[in-house]
Design an enzyme around this catalytic site. Structure first.
Site, PDB file in Angstrom:
ATOM      1  N   LYS A 234       0.845  -1.200   0.000  1.00 57.50           N
ATOM      2  CA  LYS A 234       0.000   0.000   0.000  1.00 57.50           C
ATOM      3  C   LYS A 234       0.879   1.249   0.000  1.00 57.50           C
ATOM      4  O   LYS A 234       1.772   1.385   0.830  1.00 57.50           O
ATOM      5  CB  LYS A 234      -0.908  -0.003   1.229  1.00 57.50           C
ATOM      6  CG  LYS A 234      -1.752   1.255   1.404  1.00 57.50           C
ATOM      7  CD  LYS A 234      -2.516   1.213   2.726  1.00 57.50           C
ATOM      8  CE  LYS A 234      -3.185   2.549   3.014  1.00 57.50           C
ATOM      9  NZ  LYS A 234      -3.863   2.557   4.337  1.00 57.50           N
ATOM     10  N   ASP A 239      -2.662  10.471   3.780  1.00 61.30           N
ATOM     11  CA  ASP A 239      -4.066  10.075   3.876  1.00 61.30           C
ATOM     12  C   ASP A 239      -4.825  11.066   4.747  1.00 61.30           C
ATOM     13  O   ASP A 239      -4.754  11.024   5.972  1.00 61.30           O
ATOM     14  CB  ASP A 239      -4.172   8.660   4.462  1.00 61.30           C
ATOM     15  CG  ASP A 239      -5.621   8.189   4.547  1.00 61.30           C
ATOM     16  OD1 ASP A 239      -6.473   8.793   3.862  1.00 61.30           O
ATOM     17  OD2 ASP A 239      -5.876   7.231   5.288  1.00 61.30           O
ATOM     18  N   LYS A 246     -10.324  12.528   8.383  1.00 67.21           N
ATOM     19  CA  LYS A 246      -9.826  12.085   9.677  1.00 67.21           C
ATOM     20  C   LYS A 246      -9.878  13.222  10.690  1.00 67.21           C
ATOM     21  O   LYS A 246      -9.957  14.410  10.331  1.00 67.21           O
ATOM     22  CB  LYS A 246      -8.366  11.621   9.550  1.00 67.21           C
ATOM     23  CG  LYS A 246      -8.143  10.366   8.750  1.00 67.21           C
ATOM     24  CD  LYS A 246      -6.658  10.046   8.685  1.00 67.21           C
ATOM     25  CE  LYS A 246      -6.388   8.785   7.889  1.00 67.21           C
ATOM     26  NZ  LYS A 246      -6.833   7.578   8.613  1.00 67.21           N
ATOM     27  N   ASP A 257       1.606   6.323   5.596  1.00 70.86           N
ATOM     28  CA  ASP A 257       0.614   5.387   5.070  1.00 70.86           C
ATOM     29  C   ASP A 257       1.088   4.681   3.799  1.00 70.86           C
ATOM     30  O   ASP A 257       0.347   3.927   3.196  1.00 70.86           O
ATOM     31  CB  ASP A 257      -0.709   6.120   4.816  1.00 70.86           C
ATOM     32  CG  ASP A 257      -1.919   5.216   5.002  1.00 70.86           C
ATOM     33  OD1 ASP A 257      -1.780   4.157   5.648  1.00 70.86           O
ATOM     34  OD2 ASP A 257      -3.003   5.572   4.507  1.00 70.86           O
ATOM     35  N   ASP A 316     -12.164   6.947   3.877  1.00 68.40           N
ATOM     36  CA  ASP A 316     -10.963   6.713   4.681  1.00 68.40           C
ATOM     37  C   ASP A 316     -10.585   5.232   4.698  1.00 68.40           C
ATOM     38  O   ASP A 316      -9.632   4.842   5.372  1.00 68.40           O
ATOM     39  CB  ASP A 316     -11.176   7.232   6.112  1.00 68.40           C
ATOM     40  CG  ASP A 316      -9.885   7.316   6.895  1.00 68.40           C
ATOM     41  OD1 ASP A 316      -8.816   7.428   6.260  1.00 68.40           O
ATOM     42  OD2 ASP A 316      -9.926   7.263   8.141  1.00 68.40           O
ATOM     43  N   GLU A 318      -9.406   3.767   2.052  1.00 68.09           N
ATOM     44  CA  GLU A 318      -8.873   3.878   0.689  1.00 68.09           C
ATOM     45  C   GLU A 318      -7.805   2.854   0.362  1.00 68.09           C
ATOM     46  O   GLU A 318      -7.619   2.484  -0.791  1.00 68.09           O
ATOM     47  CB  GLU A 318      -8.324   5.295   0.462  1.00 68.09           C
ATOM     48  CG  GLU A 318      -6.902   5.543   0.935  1.00 68.09           C
ATOM     49  CD  GLU A 318      -6.702   5.346   2.433  1.00 68.09           C
ATOM     50  OE1 GLU A 318      -5.599   4.929   2.822  1.00 68.09           O
ATOM     51  OE2 GLU A 318      -7.633   5.599   3.217  1.00 68.09           O
ATOM     52  N   ARG A 320      -7.521  -0.324   0.863  1.00 66.16           N
ATOM     53  CA  ARG A 320      -7.987  -1.587   0.277  1.00 66.16           C
ATOM     54  C   ARG A 320      -8.416  -1.408  -1.176  1.00 66.16           C
ATOM     55  O   ARG A 320      -8.383  -2.342  -1.960  1.00 66.16           O
ATOM     56  CB  ARG A 320      -9.126  -2.170   1.127  1.00 66.16           C
ATOM     57  CG  ARG A 320     -10.371  -1.349   1.178  1.00 66.16           C
ATOM     58  CD  ARG A 320     -11.262  -1.690   2.357  1.00 66.16           C
ATOM     59  NE  ARG A 320     -10.630  -1.287   3.606  1.00 66.16           N
ATOM     60  CZ  ARG A 320     -11.145  -1.530   4.819  1.00 66.16           C
ATOM     61  NH1 ARG A 320     -12.280  -2.197   4.930  1.00 66.16           N
ATOM     62  NH2 ARG A 320     -10.534  -1.119   5.895  1.00 66.16           N
TER      63      ARG A 320
END
Length: 469
Positions: A234, A239, A246, A257, A316, A318, A320
């Site tokens: 990933k 993010d 968030k 991230d 949030d 994202e 996956r």
């Protein structure tokens, strides 16, 4: 990275370091100071505990003792890290080693404990450390493998520690291209723009950012390789949470991230450095999850590489979505024997296992066992969690093949089940590692320096080494 040198010669001009095991025994005949050092070593049972010899010596000028506990790999690694931090960065050392030494773990600890982020104000260690042993030739390969492991971990840490103001997808891709160019046999392809037409999740996540998304494909394909491993990481360079924004505390550290992408890139480069006879393809879907007029929305339906659809219920969630495209591509195009993805995917995994243990998911007992053992040897712990088929009910959507973020709990499990849907038959030889917790260290501890940990680079490299053994 400071030099470590194997030697069989004593050097009185250096600070001597004596590793002390639970028996308290010394490995060298030290003449008149041996009794004093043995007395100081009494009760030095904890790995990584440091004691400074209390008075000046004529031979050498300074000495310190370090505990190695029971003397297993984790103990030697802890001792090495403690030694790196116990003295000034310009102080040359000589570590007095006996016959029983986990050389690779010690060297890894020395280098990992001495890590500094390359753009930090604090100067890195520069003085050479000598490892004194009567049989230096016996440890040359262990030292070389430790160096490769440390280089991989430092690279992953550097990438993750880089601020988001610098680290957009283009910058990260360029860093990886630059590192690959220094290795013979490593190739990199970067897909952007129209080349991402089928990567609906990746395009959606990156749509609101002024920095467009890309897919990095790095390949190490040595002649004669009989096993092909696909590594997927990933790569969200920052993010914000998107429209499902968030909280401020939750957003502050989201420069890390992309730690999964950093880990798989570092491990692939390490495989090349060790010339491992294993084919490795690393896929890094890179994007910034921003807020803006072009942002994807909760309720949107996205079409992935494999043609299936996802209803996005939380922007949030994202990670996956970008992994779904990369995993679908890996399953359809790479014909890999094994697929492993690594991601800072869910807060649920951190809640379950804390900040030192990653969550491992796999249908394959052998693969799960090999990864767990690789992590144990590398000093990166994992705990296997279940993949119950009846939890797939949580993914049901009325308008798409699935939705992205169930609201019924078991968040880490549901996310893993979601990813498995894009693998087809290759779900049988796939593993997912959720390392949201151990990707960041709030404080320095053992071989981990405060900040991004580079978690996963060491484990994946050990796993690849195991395949070539």
């Amino acid at each position: 990275m400071f030099p470590l040198l194997l030697t069989d010669q004593l050097d009185d001009e250096r600070t001597w370091v004596f590793p002390i095991g639970i028996s308290g025994s010394l490995s060298h005949d030290l003449g008149e100071i041996e009794a004093e050092i043995a007395a100081l070593a009494e009760g030095l049972d904890k790995a990584g505990e440091i004691r400074l010899f209390p008075r000046p010596l004529r031979r050498p000028a300074k000495a310190l003792l370090v505990g190695i506990g029971a003397g297993d790999e984790s103990d030697w690694r802890a001792a090495g890290a403690a030694i790196s931090r116990a003295v000034s960065d310009n102080e040359p050392l000589q570590i007095m080693l006996g016959e029983q030494v986990a050389m690779r773990a010690l060297a890894e600890g020395l280098w990992l404990g001495g890590y500094r982020y390359r753009d930090a104000r604090e100067e890195p260690r520069s003085a050479e450390i000598q490892l004194m042993t009567t049989t230096p030739q016996a440890y040359a390969e262990s030292l070389a493998r430790a160096h490769t492991t440390a280089v991989a971990a430092w690279f992953a840490r550097d990438l993750a520690n880089a601020p988001a103001s610098l680290k957009n997808p283009d910058w990260l891709a360029e860093e990886i291209v630059g590192a690959a160019a220094k290795r013979t046999g490593v190739t990199v392809r970067i897909r952007t723009g129209a080349e991402l037409e089928r990567f609906g999740g990746l395009r959606a996540v990156g749509a609101a950012s002024k920095f467009p998304p890309c897919l990095v494909e790095m390949s190490w394909h040595p002649a004669g390789a009989t096993t092909h491993v696909a590594l997927v990481g990933k790569g969200i360079t920052f993010d914000s949470g998107g429209i499902s924004i968030k909280t401020r505390p939750g957003m502050k550290n989201m420069k890390i991230d992309m730690s999964g992408a950093a880990a798989v890139a570092a491990a692939t480069l390490g495989a090349a450095d060790l010339n491992l006879p294993v084919r490795v393809t690393a896929l890094l879907p890179l994007a910034e999850n921003a807020v803006g007029a072009a942002a994807y929305r909760p309720g949107d339906v996205l079409t992935h590489y494999d043609g299936s659809t996802t209803e996005t219920t939380n922007s949030d969630a994202e990670g996956r979505l970008v992994l779904a495209d990369a995993l679908g591509y890996a399953a359809a195009e790479l014909s890999a024997d094994v697929i492993v993805d690594v991601a800072t995917l869910t807060g649920a995994a951190e809640i379950a296992l804390g900040t030192r243990i990653a969550a491992l998911f796999s249908h394959d007992d052998e693969l799960a066992g090999a990864l767990t053992e690789a992590g144990r040897s590398a000093g990166e712990a994992m705990w296997r969690l279940p993949l119950p088929d009846d939890y797939r009910e949580y993914l049901r959507s009325e308008v798409a093949d699935r939705h992205s973020s169930p609201t019924r709990g078991a968040g880490a499990v549901a996310a893993a089940l979601y990813l498995s849907e894009f693998l087809g038959d290759q779900a049988a030889n796939w593993a997912h590692i959720d390392m949201a917790g151990p990707s960041w260290a709030a404080e320095t501890d053992l071989e981990i320096t405060r900040g991004a940990t580079g978690w996963g680079a060491r484990t994946l490299l050990r796993y690849l080494e195991g395949l070539s053994a």
